[in-house]
Scaffold this motif. Structure first.
Motif, PDB file in Angstrom:
ATOM      1  N   ARG A 174     -13.238   3.709  51.294  1.00  0.00           N
ATOM      2  CA  ARG A 174     -11.448   3.423  50.881  1.00  0.00           C
ATOM      3  C   ARG A 174     -10.845   4.440  52.125  1.00  0.00           C
ATOM      4  O   ARG A 174     -10.641   5.425  52.170  1.00  0.00           O
ATOM      5  CB  ARG A 174     -11.385   3.929  49.575  1.00  0.00           C
ATOM      6  N   GLN A 175     -10.259   3.506  52.938  1.00  0.00           N
ATOM      7  CA  GLN A 175      -9.443   4.061  53.986  1.00  0.00           C
ATOM      8  C   GLN A 175      -8.263   4.710  53.706  1.00  0.00           C
ATOM      9  O   GLN A 175      -7.429   3.838  53.029  1.00  0.00           O
ATOM     10  CB  GLN A 175      -9.352   3.077  55.313  1.00  0.00           C
ATOM     11  N   TYR A 187      -3.402   5.603  50.287  1.00  0.00           N
ATOM     12  CA  TYR A 187      -4.895   4.657  50.929  1.00  0.00           C
ATOM     13  C   TYR A 187      -3.981   3.571  51.240  1.00  0.00           C
ATOM     14  O   TYR A 187      -3.039   3.544  51.549  1.00  0.00           O
ATOM     15  CB  TYR A 187      -5.723   4.475  49.704  1.00  0.00           C
ATOM     16  N   GLU A 241      -4.631  -0.241  50.975  1.00  0.00           N
ATOM     17  CA  GLU A 241      -4.745  -1.440  50.589  1.00  0.00           C
ATOM     18  C   GLU A 241      -3.505  -2.384  50.634  1.00  0.00           C
ATOM     19  O   GLU A 241      -3.740  -3.664  51.020  1.00  0.00           O
ATOM     20  CB  GLU A 241      -5.185  -1.833  48.886  1.00  0.00           C
ATOM     21  N   GLU A 253     -11.635  -5.345  49.146  1.00  0.00           N
ATOM     22  CA  GLU A 253     -12.482  -4.455  48.105  1.00  0.00           C
ATOM     23  C   GLU A 253     -12.895  -3.396  49.096  1.00  0.00           C
ATOM     24  O   GLU A 253     -12.873  -3.211  50.275  1.00  0.00           O
ATOM     25  CB  GLU A 253     -13.747  -5.456  47.845  1.00  0.00           C
ATOM     26  N   THR A 254     -13.462  -2.246  48.157  1.00  0.00           N
ATOM     27  CA  THR A 254     -14.190  -1.119  48.894  1.00  0.00           C
ATOM     28  C   THR A 254     -15.521  -0.837  48.758  1.00  0.00           C
ATOM     29  O   THR A 254     -16.011  -1.153  47.309  1.00  0.00           O
ATOM     30  CB  THR A 254     -13.181   0.315  48.383  1.00  0.00           C
ATOM     31  N   ASP A 266     -18.365   2.063  48.849  1.00  0.00           N
ATOM     32  CA  ASP A 266     -18.454   3.632  49.209  1.00  0.00           C
ATOM     33  C   ASP A 266     -19.953   3.982  48.335  1.00  0.00           C
ATOM     34  O   ASP A 266     -20.345   3.386  47.439  1.00  0.00           O
ATOM     35  CB  ASP A 266     -17.224   4.314  48.528  1.00  0.00           C
ATOM     36  N   GLU A 308     -13.266   8.515  44.965  1.00  0.00           N
ATOM     37  CA  GLU A 308     -12.055   7.893  45.565  1.00  0.00           C
ATOM     38  C   GLU A 308     -11.518   6.248  45.351  1.00  0.00           C
ATOM     39  O   GLU A 308     -10.532   6.126  45.813  1.00  0.00           O
ATOM     40  CB  GLU A 308     -12.189   7.839  47.259  1.00  0.00           C
ATOM     41  N   LEU A 309     -12.317   5.884  44.279  1.00  0.00           N
ATOM     42  CA  LEU A 309     -12.069   4.431  44.269  1.00  0.00           C
ATOM     43  C   LEU A 309     -10.804   4.361  43.252  1.00  0.00           C
ATOM     44  O   LEU A 309     -10.789   5.328  42.423  1.00  0.00           O
ATOM     45  CB  LEU A 309     -13.127   3.666  43.584  1.00  0.00           C
ATOM     46  N   ASP A 310     -10.073   3.243  43.351  1.00  0.00           N
ATOM     47  CA  ASP A 310      -8.742   3.398  42.526  1.00  0.00           C
ATOM     48  C   ASP A 310      -9.540   2.683  41.208  1.00  0.00           C
ATOM     49  O   ASP A 310     -10.192   1.582  41.178  1.00  0.00           O
ATOM     50  CB  ASP A 310      -8.129   2.300  43.045  1.00  0.00           C
ATOM     51  N   ARG A 363      -8.699  -0.909  40.573  1.00  0.00           N
ATOM     52  CA  ARG A 363      -9.308  -2.000  41.629  1.00  0.00           C
ATOM     53  C   ARG A 363     -10.922  -1.979  41.316  1.00  0.00           C
ATOM     54  O   ARG A 363     -11.696  -2.772  41.673  1.00  0.00           O
ATOM     55  CB  ARG A 363      -8.918  -1.628  42.942  1.00  0.00           C
ATOM     56  N   GLY A 370     -14.557  -1.083  42.842  1.00  0.00           N
ATOM     57  CA  GLY A 370     -15.279  -1.191  44.196  1.00  0.00           C
ATOM     58  C   GLY A 370     -16.725  -1.396  43.791  1.00  0.00           C
ATOM     59  O   GLY A 370     -17.199  -1.545  42.846  1.00  0.00           O
TER      60      GLY A 370
END
Length: 265
Positions: free
Chosen positions: A29-30, A71, A73, A85-86, A88, A93-95, A98, A100
């Protein structure tokens, strides 16, 4: 690595030529590296980001793109990579809304991820994966026919940033010569916008290795600034992964030797 002003420019340039019709994916996730202190990091200031958006005719304000969690998105949505989408290795770190995809790129993906994505952004993830070829093969397998990958990796001035430091040789050897994909662009790009930009060619086409001189002195072979390796590749309808090639520049040497000696290499 996160998405700074320079990387955002490459994303925006790609978005002007390509709009995915299906799913998009970022590896890791950037974050966006927007600086609130333009004196400390002037090239990542909000003003610089806005200039880059305007330059690439993106109808969006940087103020509207910045997320409270830092982030990216909203940025991808503004560029046309909707509902990205992410993937990882961990979920911290994921929402939570959302979600992932949790997967270790050291290991092959399962069939449920094969040919699922029109666009994949590798913003400096694969160089942190020990089984780097497995990681690249995963990207290839996750792309749909006609899909494309945009990769941004440290090239110069980032010692020990990752496990590996990618080069144009890897881009052409894997994506073009092993996977039979089209490499749309491959270039060395300074982290500081507009300071250094050079196209990097396939040595099997030109017969020469990629080299460039310093922006400060013609006698220095390495530019005195941090560089990114940026590449974009398209998985064509007939793309098929073949055997791993030898390093491309050695193929040139071997062919030259064979032509001189008459000995088949």
């Amino acid at each position: 690595m996160g998405i700074d002003c320079t990387i955002m420019g490459e994303l925006a340039e790609t978005s002007r030529r390509f709009t995915p019709m299906g799913r998009s994916l970022m590896l890791g996730r950037q974050e966006m590296t927007v600086s609130n202190n333009p004196l400390r990091r002037p090239y990542n200031s909000k003003k610089r980001y806005q200039r880059m958006l305007d330059r690439h005719q993106v109808d969006a304000s940087i103020e509207d793109i910045i997320q409270a969690d830092g982030y990216s998105e909203t940025l991808f949505d503004a560029l046309g990579f909707k509902d990205i989408e992410t993937l990882d290795v961990l979920d911290y770190e994921l929402d939570p809304e959302r979600g992932g995809i949790i997967h270790d790129l050291n290991k092959p993906i399962g069939p449920e991820l094969e040919e699922q994505f029109d666009f994949i952004f590798d913003g400096g993830t694969s160089e942190h994966v020990l089984n780097v070829i497995t990681s690249l093969e995963n990207i290839y397998r996750m792309l749909k026919p006609g899909g494309r990958v945009l990769g941004v990796h440290p090239l110069n001035g980032w010692p020990a940033h990752g496990i590996y430091q990618f080069t144009s040789e890897l881009v052409y050897a894997f994506w073009k010569h092993q996977c039979n994909c089209e490499v749309v662009k491959c270039l060395a790009l300074s982290r500081t916008p507009h300071l250094f930009r050079r196209d990097l060619h396939d040595p099997t086409v030109t017969g020469k290795n990629n080299r460039f001189r310093s922006v400060l002195s013609p006698w220095l072979k390495t530019p005195a600034c941090r560089l990114y390796l940026v590449y974009e590749a398209i998985k064509g309808e007939g793309a098929e992964m073949g055997d791993a090639p030898q390093q491309l520049r050695y193929n040139i040497t071997w062919k030259e030797s064979a032509s001189k000696t008459g000995v088949r290499q």
